[in-house]
Design an enzyme around this catalytic site. Sequence first.
Site, short mmCIF file in Angstrom:
data_model
loop_
_atom_site.label_atom_id
_atom_site.label_comp_id
_atom_site.label_asym_id
_atom_site.label_seq_id
_atom_site.Cartn_x
_atom_site.Cartn_y
_atom_site.Cartn_z
N ASN A 24 -2.10 -7.92 -72.83
CA ASN A 24 -1.54 -8.29 -71.52
C ASN A 24 -2.27 -9.56 -71.09
O ASN A 24 -3.40 -9.50 -70.61
CB ASN A 24 -1.74 -7.16 -70.51
CG ASN A 24 -1.06 -7.43 -69.19
OD1 ASN A 24 -0.55 -8.53 -68.94
ND2 ASN A 24 -1.04 -6.44 -68.31
N HIS A 73 8.25 -5.50 -63.24
CA HIS A 73 7.61 -4.17 -63.30
C HIS A 73 8.49 -3.18 -64.07
O HIS A 73 8.33 -1.96 -63.93
CB HIS A 73 7.33 -3.60 -61.90
CG HIS A 73 6.24 -4.30 -61.16
ND1 HIS A 73 6.26 -4.44 -59.78
CD2 HIS A 73 5.12 -4.93 -61.58
CE1 HIS A 73 5.19 -5.09 -59.39
NE2 HIS A 73 4.48 -5.42 -60.47
N GLU A 133 1.52 1.38 -68.26
CA GLU A 133 2.31 0.34 -68.92
C GLU A 133 1.86 0.10 -70.35
O GLU A 133 2.68 -0.17 -71.24
CB GLU A 133 2.23 -0.95 -68.10
CG GLU A 133 2.91 -0.84 -66.75
CD GLU A 133 2.52 -1.94 -65.79
OE1 GLU A 133 3.38 -2.76 -65.45
OE2 GLU A 133 1.34 -1.97 -65.37
#
Length: 395
Positions: A8, A178, A381
């Site tokens: 990420n 999101h 996530e």
Amino acid sequence: MHNILVINAGSSSIKYQLIDCVTGQRRTSGLVERIGEANGRVQHEVPGEAFVWETPIADHSAAFRQMVHGFAKAGTPLAELDVAAVGHRVVQGGSEFHGPTLITDEVAEQILALGELAPLHNPANYSAIVAARETFPDVPHVAVFDTAFHQTMPEAAYSYAIDKNAAEKYGVRRYGFHGISHQVVSQRAAALLDRPVSELKQIILHLGNGASACAIDGGRSVDTSMGMTPLAGLVMGTRSGDIDPGALLHLMRAGLDVDAVDRLLNKESGLLGLAGSNDMRDIRAGVAAGDEAAMLAFEVTIRRLKHYIGAYLALLGGADTIVFTAGVGENHVPLRAAACAGLEWFGIEIDAERNAAPSSAARVISSDSSRVTVLVVPTDEEAEIARQTLEVVAG
């Protein structure tokens, strides 16, 4: 080989996790930050131990070398960990990407080109992809897009009422963000209720420093509060959320240039602009102390939340669940209570004791008599990126 390295990346940082997709165990997690600075910092964590050091980190390639060094420093060299693939979180997939995608040179260039729609995110995602593919040339790399989950929105939901030729030319439409979180949380909420996600009408509230609401019908996103960029919708830590476009024109006519307006809306607004802090914990303390600015910031936040809850109840024709997730949604008891207060007419009733009970687990916080089940479900996530990455490489 079931270990997935999840990346990420931001413009000045890379978060990473090594996840065993069979057990779900986090074997390693870490953060490389201050990329491009002389005092770069690396934190590499394994169960029971953390390694922290500072060193100059010139760019994302140097950041990946530091990450590899962290694995070796911890006694678990990456070469010995059977990494099956690298999964990359990519913020903007435009209209081109509808699901997780194996990264080729062409795909990487498309991600960079989409930086016009997400200038704060996609260029950094691209830089990390290039560096990661150099570092791990012999394993597949997969892009998992925050926007992909929202590709199921109907045209009426993603279209703005502007000239259609201009919209097509400049890519002006609602993309939503999101999506990785909304997808995994909606699935976990269904599992908690022991019901198929395909049967549920859900409103997911992802509330953190960035915040968005999503209306999900049968596991498919049908509307979401963020728009062409992550700036629209709910009140956020430093982002304004919804604002009259005419106000922006007014600010520019008053002398602010594009960069100044961009900075104002993205970095100097939201909770920070209203109350001087982008941390909801500070706002909560200010409310308890009777600070007027904090009280206003909290009230504006709640009104915006209720606005979207009401809109999505109308859009979905009612809801089976309302789900709070992410840092604020999972931990702010008064916010959850205030967001649902006065919605009893819609069949939404919070149980005060359940809502206040300390827990980090997924749980129901509504009363037994509530027609709508209100839940708190921690988001994950990274686990969803790993799952989607494995799905691609496994064929």
